[in-house]
Structure formats: structure tokens, C-alpha cells
Design an enzyme around this catalytic site. Structure first.
Site, PDB file in Angstrom:
ATOM      1  N   HIS A 210       0.864  -1.202   0.000  1.00 48.42           N
ATOM      2  CA  HIS A 210       0.000   0.000   0.000  1.00 48.42           C
ATOM      3  C   HIS A 210       0.893   1.241   0.000  1.00 48.42           C
ATOM      4  O   HIS A 210       1.523   1.558   1.006  1.00 48.42           O
ATOM      5  CB  HIS A 210      -0.900   0.020   1.236  1.00 48.42           C
ATOM      6  CG  HIS A 210      -1.845   1.185   1.242  1.00 48.42           C
ATOM      7  ND1 HIS A 210      -3.210   1.030   1.300  1.00 48.42           N
ATOM      8  CD2 HIS A 210      -1.639   2.519   1.174  1.00 48.42           C
ATOM      9  CE1 HIS A 210      -3.793   2.218   1.278  1.00 48.42           C
ATOM     10  NE2 HIS A 210      -2.847   3.149   1.197  1.00 48.42           N
TER      11      HIS A 210
ATOM     12  N   HIS B 159       1.578   5.424  -1.686  1.00 49.91           N
ATOM     13  CA  HIS B 159       1.232   6.612  -2.488  1.00 49.91           C
ATOM     14  C   HIS B 159       2.515   7.162  -3.097  1.00 49.91           C
ATOM     15  O   HIS B 159       3.429   7.547  -2.362  1.00 49.91           O
ATOM     16  CB  HIS B 159       0.573   7.675  -1.600  1.00 49.91           C
ATOM     17  CG  HIS B 159      -0.705   7.205  -0.992  1.00 49.91           C
ATOM     18  ND1 HIS B 159      -1.919   7.345  -1.620  1.00 49.91           N
ATOM     19  CD2 HIS B 159      -0.957   6.543   0.171  1.00 49.91           C
ATOM     20  CE1 HIS B 159      -2.873   6.822  -0.860  1.00 49.91           C
ATOM     21  NE2 HIS B 159      -2.312   6.313   0.224  1.00 49.91           N
TER      22      HIS B 159
ATOM     23  N   ASN C 225      -5.063   7.514  -6.049  1.00 50.32           N
ATOM     24  CA  ASN C 225      -5.726   8.781  -5.681  1.00 50.32           C
ATOM     25  C   ASN C 225      -4.918   9.999  -6.144  1.00 50.32           C
ATOM     26  O   ASN C 225      -4.540  10.849  -5.351  1.00 50.32           O
ATOM     27  CB  ASN C 225      -6.039   8.841  -4.181  1.00 50.32           C
ATOM     28  CG  ASN C 225      -4.811   8.811  -3.300  1.00 50.32           C
ATOM     29  OD1 ASN C 225      -3.774   8.268  -3.670  1.00 50.32           O
ATOM     30  ND2 ASN C 225      -4.910   9.395  -2.125  1.00 50.32           N
TER      31      ASN C 225
ATOM     32  N   LYS D  87      -9.384   0.208  -5.764  1.00 44.70           N
ATOM     33  CA  LYS D  87      -9.386   0.810  -4.444  1.00 44.70           C
ATOM     34  C   LYS D  87     -10.720   1.472  -4.146  1.00 44.70           C
ATOM     35  O   LYS D  87     -11.194   2.281  -4.928  1.00 44.70           O
ATOM     36  CB  LYS D  87      -8.263   1.860  -4.382  1.00 44.70           C
ATOM     37  CG  LYS D  87      -8.196   2.652  -3.090  1.00 44.70           C
ATOM     38  CD  LYS D  87      -7.731   1.783  -1.937  1.00 44.70           C
ATOM     39  CE  LYS D  87      -7.859   2.511  -0.601  1.00 44.70           C
ATOM     40  NZ  LYS D  87      -6.637   3.135  -0.152  1.00 44.70           N
TER      41      LYS D  87
ATOM     42  N   HIS E 109     -10.306   1.376   1.846  1.00 41.82           N
ATOM     43  CA  HIS E 109     -10.103   2.379   2.905  1.00 41.82           C
ATOM     44  C   HIS E 109     -11.326   2.262   3.815  1.00 41.82           C
ATOM     45  O   HIS E 109     -12.409   2.698   3.454  1.00 41.82           O
ATOM     46  CB  HIS E 109      -9.971   3.789   2.328  1.00 41.82           C
ATOM     47  CG  HIS E 109      -9.711   4.813   3.396  1.00 41.82           C
ATOM     48  ND1 HIS E 109      -8.503   5.450   3.551  1.00 41.82           N
ATOM     49  CD2 HIS E 109     -10.498   5.265   4.400  1.00 41.82           C
ATOM     50  CE1 HIS E 109      -8.566   6.262   4.597  1.00 41.82           C
ATOM     51  NE2 HIS E 109      -9.767   6.170   5.128  1.00 41.82           N
TER      52      HIS E 109
ATOM     53  N   HIS F 279      -4.482  -0.567   5.854  1.00 44.25           N
ATOM     54  CA  HIS F 279      -4.040   0.213   7.027  1.00 44.25           C
ATOM     55  C   HIS F 279      -5.006   0.098   8.201  1.00 44.25           C
ATOM     56  O   HIS F 279      -5.597   1.092   8.639  1.00 44.25           O
ATOM     57  CB  HIS F 279      -3.785   1.677   6.666  1.00 44.25           C
ATOM     58  CG  HIS F 279      -4.804   2.345   5.779  1.00 44.25           C
ATOM     59  ND1 HIS F 279      -6.145   2.380   6.057  1.00 44.25           N
ATOM     60  CD2 HIS F 279      -4.663   3.010   4.612  1.00 44.25           C
ATOM     61  CE1 HIS F 279      -6.776   3.042   5.114  1.00 44.25           C
ATOM     62  NE2 HIS F 279      -5.894   3.425   4.207  1.00 44.25           N
TER      63      HIS F 279
ATOM     64  N   ASP G 128       1.487   2.675   3.548  1.00 45.63           N
ATOM     65  CA  ASP G 128       0.648   3.867   3.359  1.00 45.63           C
ATOM     66  C   ASP G 128       1.505   5.125   3.378  1.00 45.63           C
ATOM     67  O   ASP G 128       1.035   6.188   3.774  1.00 45.63           O
ATOM     68  CB  ASP G 128      -0.477   3.956   4.412  1.00 45.63           C
ATOM     69  CG  ASP G 128      -1.598   4.900   3.962  1.00 45.63           C
ATOM     70  OD1 ASP G 128      -1.657   5.243   2.764  1.00 45.63           O
ATOM     71  OD2 ASP G 128      -2.392   5.311   4.821  1.00 45.63           O
TER      72      ASP G 128
ATOM     73  N   HIS H  24       3.352  14.581   1.682  1.00 49.14           N
ATOM     74  CA  HIS H  24       2.722  15.891   1.465  1.00 49.14           C
ATOM     75  C   HIS H  24       3.791  16.947   1.718  1.00 49.14           C
ATOM     76  O   HIS H  24       4.567  16.817   2.677  1.00 49.14           O
ATOM     77  CB  HIS H  24       1.580  16.116   2.462  1.00 49.14           C
ATOM     78  CG  HIS H  24       0.371  15.280   2.204  1.00 49.14           C
ATOM     79  ND1 HIS H  24      -0.626  15.633   1.333  1.00 49.14           N
ATOM     80  CD2 HIS H  24       0.008  14.073   2.716  1.00 49.14           C
ATOM     81  CE1 HIS H  24      -1.560  14.703   1.319  1.00 49.14           C
ATOM     82  NE2 HIS H  24      -1.199  13.732   2.139  1.00 49.14           N
TER      83      HIS H  24
END
Ligand code: DOR
Ligand code: ZN
Length: 346
Positions: A14, A16, A42, A100, A137, A175, A248, A252
Site C-alpha cells: 500500500h 502513495h 488517488n 481501491k 479504505h 491500514h 501507506d 505531502h
């Protein structure tokens, strides 16, 4: 005391990666540690079509450092309007390993997510037929539900009924953060597994408020109680193949987290295995790290385990205060801390 630990190369189930220059900054961290990763869809706009997942995969491969082998395992983002034949196209692509489910409004870039899971029953039925995994999620999003109860409510109101309607569907409960989620996964005979992040193994919710508000410990699902954390550690370190690694890792830019309305997500790709090793060592269970990190996920997804080995050595190193992130910077999980384990570069 064990001074080194040799493991089969692990995978991150998992992750990003973002896109563009941001992706190019974080991808080397993941590709150094992991042979493969399930890449979350996403983006903005979300990856809802096979063609865009295939193109995203090409961009990831093109951004890999010279000579690094890493396989991105792509996913599609489910919406209320996903056509059933998109599942056939996804399966035929050979590079998409699941879809997802983001309940609409649950987290970062989930606005286009699913408003009511029954709206995608036909899509889920086709996924079950074709053997595509549903990555979930697991949080309800109603305003009235307390943020700390959202996972439990999702199990009762969404996930359990969905699994009853689709008993053949393979599901990864992503998660997980609660004792209830651990118990739910254990209660199911097969076809359901869960990923666990390093932050949910290492911290409880006090960490978000220790001495003031700490935005770098804000992720979704939010950190939970100490009792939840210990249940997760027990599950991860028990050798039960239904629990496996999924960081996960969710980068950012610093200014979007250190903000009056800070984004959810913790970045852990820079030191993922070392962080998991701390949790496993604290539990006296280092011998169970390899199954969790390098075997159970591959087995669940029906992919071969890697033959290559990596080595963690006991050596102190300090996590930098920040890393480059495109034109910005990210504050990594454990910034400034000294870790006792280091991944050895071959
Ligand atoms: O904390 C999170 N960050 N949780 C998610 O579900 C999404 C992720 C992100 O994309 O930043
Ligand atoms: Zn995520």
C-alpha cells in the site's frame, strides 16, 4: 543481540507515489527497499481507467533511477460510475492488481470516491469473477460519526455486509488501526487480509497531541488507542499470514501539513523497513518480520516471493529533518530521530 537480519526482498502492499517531480523525489526511497508496491490511484484526477493506470505505470518506470529494478502494481480508483467492462480491461492489461474503494470524502483526494457501496455491486461481482482484489479504505464518513469510531462502524455497516454479498471477492482491508479490525480479519476464513502501517504499530493517538499539536502524526485512519496499537503489534508479529506490510507512505509538502488545515498522511518510505524492525524488535519478534514484510503479501496476491535478499544491520543513523519533494520538502516520519537499524545497500 542480533546484529544483522537477512530477509527476502520485501514488497509494499500500500503506497502513495504521487506524480511528476514529487514522484521522482520519493520513488527512489521505495525502490531501494521494496521489489514491488501496490500503487494507490488517488491522483488528481484519480486513476479510474485502465489506460490511465497503464500510462501512470510508464511514468513510474521512467522515473526509476538507472539500474534499479522495481515493479509498480497498479490499481484503479472506484467511483459510483465505474463501468463493469472497465474491470475486464483492467484484468486484460496484466498490470492492474486491484481496485481501491475510497468512501467519498474519507481522505486525501477521495471526493470522487464511492457514495454508497451498493452502487458498485455489479463491479464488485465482476472483480470477484476475474480475481481482482478490492483494496479498502475502511472508514465511514457521516459527519455524526466520531473520527475514532469510523473504522469500527465501517466494519459493521459496510464491510461485513459487502463480504456477505460477495463471498468470493478477495479483500485487503488497508491500514487497519483498531483491535476490532484485527478481530474481524481473524474471524473470516479466507479471502480477507489486512495491511498495517509502521505508524500504527509504533504510535498511539497521544502522539498527535504530545506537548502541542503535531501535524506530522496526522494520517487517516487516525492513530488510535494504546489498546488498539498493541492488538496491531500482536497481529503483525504473530506469523498470521492475513496481516502484512503496507506502509501507506503518503508524502505531502511540509507547508500543506504545517497548516491551519493540514493534510492527512505520513511519509515513511525513506526508512520503512527500519521502522517496522523497531516495532518487531520491541515485541521480541524479529523472526516474524520476514513473513510479514516479504512473504504473506505476495502469497495473498498470488505473486512469486522474491528470491533476492536484503540485509538490515544494527547501526545507528539519524533520519534527516527533511527530504526534497519536487520544488518543496517533506518532513519524514521520525525526522531527527536516531534509528538502530539500517538497510544495507548491496
Ligand atoms: O493519511 C492518509 N493519506 N490516508 C489516506 O487514506 C490517503 C493518504 C494520502 O493520499 O495522502
Ligand atoms: Zn493510503
Amino acid at each position: 543481540m542480533t546484529d544483522s537480519l537477512t530477509l527476502r526482498r520485501p514488497d509494499d502492499w500500500h503506497l502513495h507515489l504521487r506524480d511528476g517531480a514529487a514522484m521522482a523525489s520519493v520513488l527512489p526511497h521505495t525502490a531501494r527497499q521494496f521489489g514491488r508496491a501496490i500503487v494507490m490511484p488517488n491522483l488528481k484526477p484519480p486513476v479510474t481507467q485502465t489506460a490511465s493506470a497503464v500510462a501512470y505505470r510508464e511514468r513510474i518506470l521512467a522515473a526509476l533511477p538507472e539500474g534499479v529494478r522495481f515493479e509498480p502494481l497498479m490499481t484503479l480508483y472506484l467511483t459510483d460510475n465505474m463501468p463493469v467492462d472497465e474491470i475486464d480491461r483492467a484484468r486484460d492489461s496484466g498490470v492492474i492488481f486491484g481496485c481501491k474503494l475510497y468512501p467519498a470524502g474519507a481522505t486525501t483526494h477521495s471526493d470522487a470516491g464511492v457514495t454508497d457501496i451498493r452502487k458498485i455491486d455489479a463491479v464488485l461481482a465482476r472483480m470477484a469473477e476475474l480475481g481482482l482484489t478490492l483494496q479498502v479504505h475502511g472508514e465511514v464518513t457521516h459527519e455524526a460519526v466520531d473520527i475514532f469510531d469510523r473504522e469500527q462502524r465501517f466494519i459493521d455497516e459496510v464491510l461485513a455486509p459487502c463480504m456477505q454479498r460477495h463471498p468470493k471477492l478477495k479483500v485487503v482491508f488497508e491500514h487497519i488501526t483498531t483491535r476490532s479490525a484485527v478481530e474481524f480479519v481473524r474471524s473470516k476464513p479466507e479471502g480477507l487480509a489486512a495491511t498495517i502501517t509502521p505508524q500504527h504499530l509504533l504510535y498511539n493517538r497521544n502522539e498527535i497531541f504530545r506537548g502541542g499539536i503535531r501535524p506530522h502524526f496526522y494520517c487517516l485512519p487516525i492513530l488510535k488507542t494504546e489498546s488498539d496499537r498493541t492488538a496491531l503489534v500482536e497481529a503483525a508479529t504473530s506469523g498470521d499470514p492475513r496481516f502484512f506490510l503496507g506502509t501507506d507512505s503518503a508524502p505531502h509538502a511540509r507547508h500543506t501539513k504545517e497548516n491551519a488545515c493540514g493534510c492527512a498522511g505520513m511519509y515513511s518510505a525513506h526508512a520503512a523497513l527500519e521502522l517496522y524492525a523497531i516495532a518487531f524488535e520491541q515485541a521480541g519478534a524479529l523472526e516474524f518480520l520476514e513473513g510479514f514484510a516479504s512473504e504473506f503479501g505476495a502469497d495473498f496476491y498470488g505473486l512469486p516471493r522474491h528470491e533476492e535478499r536484503i540485509r538490515l544491520i544494527r547501526r545507528d543513523w539519524a533520519i534527516p529533518a527533511s527530504y526534497h519533494f519536487g520544488d518543496d520538502e517533506i518532513v519524514p516520519m521520525g525526522a531527527g530521530l536516531t534509528l538502530p537499524w539500517k538497510l544495507e545497500i548491496a
